[in-house]
Design an enzyme around this catalytic site. Structure first.
Site, mmCIF file in Angstrom:
data_model
loop_
_atom_site.group_PDB
_atom_site.id
_atom_site.type_symbol
_atom_site.label_atom_id
_atom_site.label_comp_id
_atom_site.label_asym_id
_atom_site.label_seq_id
_atom_site.Cartn_x
_atom_site.Cartn_y
_atom_site.Cartn_z
ATOM 1 N N HIS A 139 43.802 114.001 78.158
ATOM 2 C CA HIS A 139 43.469 114.041 76.731
ATOM 3 C C HIS A 139 42.225 113.194 76.455
ATOM 4 O O HIS A 139 41.388 113.564 75.638
ATOM 5 C CB HIS A 139 44.637 113.483 75.897
ATOM 6 C CG HIS A 139 45.894 114.289 76.005
ATOM 7 N ND1 HIS A 139 46.987 113.877 76.742
ATOM 8 C CD2 HIS A 139 46.239 115.488 75.472
ATOM 9 C CE1 HIS A 139 47.947 114.782 76.641
ATOM 10 N NE2 HIS A 139 47.526 115.763 75.896
ATOM 11 N N GLY A 167 50.649 114.654 71.683
ATOM 12 C CA GLY A 167 50.890 113.242 71.953
ATOM 13 C C GLY A 167 51.242 112.966 73.398
ATOM 14 O O GLY A 167 50.985 113.790 74.284
ATOM 15 N N ASP A 221 45.790 124.450 80.771
ATOM 16 C CA ASP A 221 46.497 125.527 80.067
ATOM 17 C C ASP A 221 45.529 126.700 79.941
ATOM 18 O O ASP A 221 45.024 127.010 78.861
ATOM 19 C CB ASP A 221 46.951 125.034 78.697
ATOM 20 C CG ASP A 221 47.978 123.922 78.829
ATOM 21 O OD1 ASP A 221 49.091 124.194 79.258
ATOM 22 O OD2 ASP A 221 47.627 122.761 78.534
#
Ligand code: PAF
Length: 282
Positions: free
Chosen positions: A37, A31, A150
Protein backbone atom coordinates in the site's frame (compact mmCIF):
# COMPACT_ATOMS: atom_id res chain seq x y z
CA UNK A 1 -2.99 14.58 8.08
CA UNK A 2 -6.76 14.61 8.65
CA UNK A 3 -8.80 11.56 9.62
CA UNK A 4 -12.33 12.00 8.26
CA UNK A 5 -15.30 9.67 8.77
CA UNK A 6 -18.15 11.31 6.83
CA UNK A 7 -18.71 12.04 3.16
CA UNK A 8 -19.88 15.57 4.00
CA UNK A 9 -16.68 16.46 5.86
CA UNK A 10 -14.52 14.87 3.19
CA UNK A 11 -16.19 16.78 0.39
CA UNK A 12 -15.91 20.08 2.28
CA UNK A 13 -12.19 19.46 2.72
CA UNK A 14 -11.72 18.49 -0.94
CA UNK A 15 -13.69 21.50 -2.18
CA UNK A 16 -11.14 23.76 -0.53
CA UNK A 17 -8.37 21.87 -2.38
CA UNK A 18 -10.16 22.14 -5.71
CA UNK A 19 -10.72 25.87 -5.20
CA UNK A 20 -6.95 26.10 -5.09
CA UNK A 21 -6.61 24.03 -8.30
CA UNK A 22 -4.95 21.17 -6.48
CA UNK A 23 -4.84 17.71 -8.06
CA UNK A 24 -6.18 14.81 -6.00
CA UNK A 25 -4.90 11.23 -5.92
CA UNK A 26 -6.99 8.46 -4.34
CA UNK A 27 -5.67 5.20 -2.93
CA UNK A 28 -8.61 2.93 -2.04
CA UNK A 29 -7.71 0.32 0.60
CA UNK A 30 -9.30 -2.03 3.09
CA UNK A 31 -6.71 -1.09 5.69
CA UNK A 32 -4.27 -3.38 7.47
CA UNK A 33 -1.67 -1.61 5.42
CA UNK A 34 1.73 -2.92 4.37
CA UNK A 35 4.59 -1.86 2.08
CA UNK A 36 2.47 -2.72 -0.96
CA UNK A 37 0.00 0.00 0.00
CA UNK A 38 2.87 2.35 0.83
CA UNK A 39 4.12 2.01 -2.76
CA UNK A 40 0.66 3.08 -4.04
CA UNK A 41 0.68 5.98 -1.59
CA UNK A 42 4.19 7.04 -2.67
CA UNK A 43 3.13 7.11 -6.33
CA UNK A 44 0.11 9.22 -5.45
CA UNK A 45 2.07 11.61 -3.23
CA UNK A 46 4.62 12.12 -6.02
CA UNK A 47 2.02 12.63 -8.74
CA UNK A 48 -0.68 14.70 -6.97
CA UNK A 49 -0.95 17.77 -4.73
CA UNK A 50 -3.30 15.98 -2.32
CA UNK A 51 -3.47 12.26 -1.50
CA UNK A 52 -6.59 10.71 -0.03
CA UNK A 53 -6.42 7.14 1.28
CA UNK A 54 -9.71 5.40 1.98
CA UNK A 55 -9.74 2.70 4.64
CA UNK A 56 -12.93 0.69 4.42
CA UNK A 57 -13.49 -3.07 4.69
CA UNK A 58 -16.21 -3.28 2.08
CA UNK A 59 -18.81 -5.88 3.11
CA UNK A 60 -20.39 -6.15 -0.36
CA UNK A 61 -17.27 -7.68 -1.93
CA UNK A 62 -17.01 -10.59 0.53
CA UNK A 63 -18.89 -13.69 -0.50
CA UNK A 64 -17.61 -15.57 2.53
CA UNK A 65 -18.81 -14.20 5.87
CA UNK A 66 -15.91 -15.79 7.73
CA UNK A 67 -13.44 -14.01 5.44
CA UNK A 68 -15.17 -10.69 6.24
CA UNK A 69 -15.24 -11.35 9.98
CA UNK A 70 -11.58 -12.36 10.15
CA UNK A 71 -10.32 -9.60 7.85
CA UNK A 72 -7.60 -7.81 9.87
CA UNK A 73 -8.40 -4.22 11.01
CA UNK A 74 -5.91 -1.74 12.47
CA UNK A 75 -6.97 1.86 11.78
CA UNK A 76 -4.71 3.46 14.37
CA UNK A 77 -1.59 1.72 13.09
CA UNK A 78 -2.64 2.40 9.49
CA UNK A 79 -3.00 6.12 10.20
CA UNK A 80 0.46 6.26 11.70
CA UNK A 81 1.96 4.64 8.59
CA UNK A 82 -0.01 6.94 6.28
CA UNK A 83 1.07 10.04 8.18
CA UNK A 84 4.71 8.96 7.94
CA UNK A 85 4.27 8.60 4.18
CA UNK A 86 2.89 12.04 3.43
CA UNK A 87 -0.85 11.33 3.11
CA UNK A 88 -3.10 14.38 3.49
CA UNK A 89 -6.48 12.80 4.21
CA UNK A 90 -7.57 9.39 5.51
CA UNK A 91 -11.22 8.63 4.79
CA UNK A 92 -12.50 5.89 7.10
CA UNK A 93 -16.29 5.73 6.79
CA UNK A 94 -18.64 3.40 8.64
CA UNK A 95 -20.69 0.78 6.79
CA UNK A 96 -23.83 2.93 7.15
CA UNK A 97 -22.04 6.01 5.83
CA UNK A 98 -21.08 4.13 2.65
CA UNK A 99 -24.30 2.13 2.39
CA UNK A 100 -27.19 4.08 3.99
CA UNK A 101 -29.34 1.78 1.84
CA UNK A 102 -28.42 -1.52 0.22
CA UNK A 103 -26.58 -0.98 -3.05
CA UNK A 104 -28.55 -2.84 -5.71
CA UNK A 105 -26.48 -1.71 -8.69
CA UNK A 106 -25.23 -4.47 -10.96
CA UNK A 107 -22.05 -4.13 -12.97
CA UNK A 108 -21.40 -6.39 -15.92
CA UNK A 109 -17.88 -6.26 -17.31
CA UNK A 110 -18.10 -9.49 -19.17
CA UNK A 111 -15.93 -11.30 -20.17
CA UNK A 112 -13.38 -9.77 -17.74
CA UNK A 113 -15.43 -10.55 -14.64
CA UNK A 114 -16.53 -14.05 -15.67
CA UNK A 115 -13.20 -15.83 -15.20
CA UNK A 116 -10.84 -16.63 -12.29
CA UNK A 117 -11.88 -14.61 -9.20
CA UNK A 118 -15.21 -13.86 -10.88
CA UNK A 119 -15.91 -17.58 -11.25
CA UNK A 120 -14.71 -18.55 -7.77
CA UNK A 121 -16.08 -15.58 -5.83
CA UNK A 122 -19.53 -14.86 -7.29
CA UNK A 123 -20.55 -11.25 -6.66
CA UNK A 124 -17.05 -10.20 -5.57
CA UNK A 125 -16.34 -7.85 -8.45
CA UNK A 126 -19.84 -6.45 -8.31
CA UNK A 127 -19.11 -5.43 -4.70
CA UNK A 128 -15.71 -4.02 -5.68
CA UNK A 129 -17.30 -1.95 -8.45
CA UNK A 130 -20.01 -0.74 -6.06
CA UNK A 131 -17.56 0.58 -3.50
CA UNK A 132 -14.92 1.85 -5.90
CA UNK A 133 -17.48 3.71 -8.03
CA UNK A 134 -18.90 5.28 -4.84
CA UNK A 135 -15.40 6.35 -3.78
CA UNK A 136 -14.69 7.80 -7.23
CA UNK A 137 -17.97 9.73 -7.14
CA UNK A 138 -17.33 11.02 -3.59
CA UNK A 139 -13.65 11.98 -4.00
CA UNK A 140 -13.62 12.80 -7.73
CA UNK A 141 -9.89 12.16 -7.93
CA UNK A 142 -7.65 13.00 -10.89
CA UNK A 143 -5.74 9.74 -10.43
CA UNK A 144 -6.51 6.51 -8.56
CA UNK A 145 -3.97 3.85 -7.60
CA UNK A 146 -4.36 0.05 -7.52
CA UNK A 147 -1.90 -2.82 -7.15
CA UNK A 148 -1.11 -5.27 -9.96
CA UNK A 149 -1.29 -8.14 -7.48
CA UNK A 150 -5.07 -7.95 -7.96
CA UNK A 151 -4.54 -8.18 -11.69
CA UNK A 152 -8.15 -8.95 -12.58
CA UNK A 153 -9.49 -6.25 -10.24
CA UNK A 154 -7.23 -3.68 -11.92
CA UNK A 155 -8.47 -4.69 -15.40
CA UNK A 156 -12.12 -4.45 -14.31
CA UNK A 157 -11.65 -1.10 -12.56
CA UNK A 158 -9.91 0.30 -15.65
CA UNK A 159 -12.89 -0.79 -17.73
CA UNK A 160 -15.39 0.67 -15.24
CA UNK A 161 -13.50 3.96 -15.03
CA UNK A 162 -13.26 4.27 -18.81
CA UNK A 163 -17.05 3.96 -19.03
CA UNK A 164 -18.20 5.90 -15.94
CA UNK A 165 -15.33 8.25 -15.04
CA UNK A 166 -13.61 9.00 -18.37
CA UNK A 167 -11.46 11.86 -17.06
CA UNK A 168 -9.98 9.74 -14.25
CA UNK A 169 -6.62 8.02 -14.76
CA UNK A 170 -6.22 4.57 -13.20
CA UNK A 171 -2.60 3.89 -12.28
CA UNK A 172 -1.50 0.26 -11.84
CA UNK A 173 1.47 -0.24 -9.50
CA UNK A 174 3.81 -3.28 -9.52
CA UNK A 175 3.51 -6.11 -6.98
CA UNK A 176 5.62 -5.53 -3.88
CA UNK A 177 7.24 -8.69 -2.47
CA UNK A 178 9.05 -9.74 0.68
CA UNK A 179 12.77 -10.20 0.02
CA UNK A 180 12.17 -13.96 -0.28
CA UNK A 181 9.50 -13.41 -2.96
CA UNK A 182 6.16 -13.75 -1.14
CA UNK A 183 3.73 -11.16 -2.51
CA UNK A 184 2.70 -8.72 0.23
CA UNK A 185 -0.89 -9.11 1.36
CA UNK A 186 -2.87 -8.09 4.43
CA UNK A 187 -3.80 -11.76 4.70
CA UNK A 188 -0.15 -12.77 5.26
CA UNK A 189 -0.63 -11.62 8.86
CA UNK A 190 -2.88 -14.66 9.36
CA UNK A 191 -0.16 -17.14 8.36
CA UNK A 192 1.66 -19.05 11.10
CA UNK A 193 5.46 -19.20 10.83
CA UNK A 194 5.20 -22.72 9.37
CA UNK A 195 2.50 -21.75 6.86
CA UNK A 196 4.46 -18.64 5.91
CA UNK A 197 7.30 -20.95 4.75
CA UNK A 198 4.86 -23.14 2.80
CA UNK A 199 3.31 -20.09 1.14
CA UNK A 200 6.69 -19.21 -0.31
CA UNK A 201 6.26 -22.08 -2.78
CA UNK A 202 3.69 -19.96 -4.65
CA UNK A 203 6.09 -17.23 -5.76
CA UNK A 204 8.98 -19.70 -6.13
CA UNK A 205 7.01 -21.88 -8.56
CA UNK A 206 5.82 -18.81 -10.50
CA UNK A 207 9.35 -17.43 -10.83
CA UNK A 208 10.78 -20.83 -11.87
CA UNK A 209 7.99 -21.21 -14.42
CA UNK A 210 9.17 -18.08 -16.26
CA UNK A 211 12.54 -19.77 -16.82
CA UNK A 212 10.84 -23.09 -17.61
CA UNK A 213 8.54 -21.36 -20.15
CA UNK A 214 11.53 -20.35 -22.28
CA UNK A 215 11.95 -23.91 -23.53
CA UNK A 216 8.49 -25.43 -23.01
CA UNK A 217 4.98 -25.15 -24.38
CA UNK A 218 2.29 -23.19 -22.60
CA UNK A 219 0.56 -26.42 -21.56
CA UNK A 220 3.83 -27.80 -20.13
CA UNK A 221 4.37 -24.54 -18.24
CA UNK A 222 0.82 -24.72 -16.89
CA UNK A 223 1.44 -28.32 -15.71
CA UNK A 224 4.75 -27.25 -14.13
CA UNK A 225 3.02 -24.65 -11.94
CA UNK A 226 0.04 -26.83 -11.04
CA UNK A 227 2.35 -29.78 -10.25
CA UNK A 228 4.61 -27.59 -8.10
CA UNK A 229 1.71 -26.41 -5.96
CA UNK A 230 0.00 -29.79 -5.74
CA UNK A 231 3.26 -31.38 -4.53
CA UNK A 232 2.85 -29.41 -1.30
CA UNK A 233 0.19 -30.89 1.00
CA UNK A 234 -0.07 -27.64 2.99
CA UNK A 235 -1.25 -25.77 -0.11
CA UNK A 236 -4.60 -26.12 -1.83
CA UNK A 237 -4.77 -24.80 -5.36
CA UNK A 238 -8.02 -23.00 -6.17
CA UNK A 239 -6.99 -22.12 -9.71
CA UNK A 240 -4.08 -21.33 -11.94
CA UNK A 241 -4.94 -19.77 -15.28
CA UNK A 242 -2.76 -18.51 -18.08
CA UNK A 243 -4.62 -15.64 -19.72
CA UNK A 244 -4.20 -12.83 -22.18
CA UNK A 245 -3.37 -9.69 -20.16
CA UNK A 246 -5.93 -7.56 -21.99
CA UNK A 247 -9.07 -9.67 -22.17
CA UNK A 248 -8.20 -12.13 -19.33
CA UNK A 249 -9.33 -15.08 -21.45
CA UNK A 250 -7.36 -18.34 -21.19
CA UNK A 251 -4.77 -18.99 -23.88
CA UNK A 252 -3.67 -22.42 -25.14
CA UNK A 253 -0.44 -21.55 -26.98
CA UNK A 254 2.25 -18.92 -26.62
CA UNK A 255 1.31 -17.68 -30.10
CA UNK A 256 -2.25 -16.89 -28.92
CA UNK A 257 -1.12 -13.73 -27.12
CA UNK A 258 1.85 -11.39 -26.93
CA UNK A 259 1.26 -10.83 -23.22
CA UNK A 260 0.43 -13.93 -21.18
CA UNK A 261 -0.15 -13.61 -17.44
CA UNK A 262 -0.34 -16.56 -15.06
CA UNK A 263 -2.84 -15.86 -12.26
CA UNK A 264 -2.98 -18.10 -9.22
CA UNK A 265 -5.03 -18.48 -6.05
CA UNK A 266 -3.97 -20.87 -3.32
CA UNK A 267 -5.29 -21.64 0.14
CA UNK A 268 -2.59 -21.96 2.75
CA UNK A 269 -2.73 -22.92 6.43
CA UNK A 270 -5.92 -21.97 8.22
CA UNK A 271 -7.87 -21.18 4.99
CA UNK A 272 -5.77 -18.14 4.17
CA UNK A 273 -6.53 -17.28 0.54
CA UNK A 274 -3.45 -15.96 -1.25
CA UNK A 275 -3.27 -14.63 -4.79
CA UNK A 276 -0.31 -13.85 -7.02
CA UNK A 277 0.51 -13.48 -10.69
CA UNK A 278 3.42 -13.46 -13.10
CA UNK A 279 3.98 -12.17 -16.62
CA UNK A 280 5.49 -14.40 -19.32
CA UNK A 281 7.36 -12.16 -21.75
CA UNK A 282 8.06 -14.60 -24.57
O1 PAF B 1 -8.04 -4.17 -3.36
C1 PAF B 1 -8.67 -3.84 -2.34
O2 PAF B 1 -8.11 -3.68 -1.26
C2 PAF B 1 -10.18 -3.65 -2.44
O3 PAF B 1 -10.74 -4.55 -3.33
C3 PAF B 1 -10.57 -2.21 -2.80
C4 PAF B 1 -10.09 -1.82 -4.17
C5 PAF B 1 -10.00 -1.25 -1.77
C6 PAF B 1 -12.10 -2.08 -2.78
O4 PAF B 1 -12.64 -2.38 -1.54
Amino acid sequence: MKLIHTIKDLQAELQACRDNNKTVGLVPTMGSLHRGHVSLVSSSVTQNDITVVSVFVNPTQFNNINDLLTYPRSLEKDCQLLQENGVDIVFAPSDSEMYPEPDTREFDYSPLDQVMEGKHRPGHFNGVCQVVSKLFAIVQPDNAYFGEKDFQQLAIIKRMASELFPSLTIVGCPIVRETDGLALSSRNARLSAVDRKEALTISKVLFSSVEFAKSHTLQETFDFVVGGIKAKPALELEYFEMVDANNLQPVQNWTDSTNVVGCITVYCGDSVRLIDNITYNK
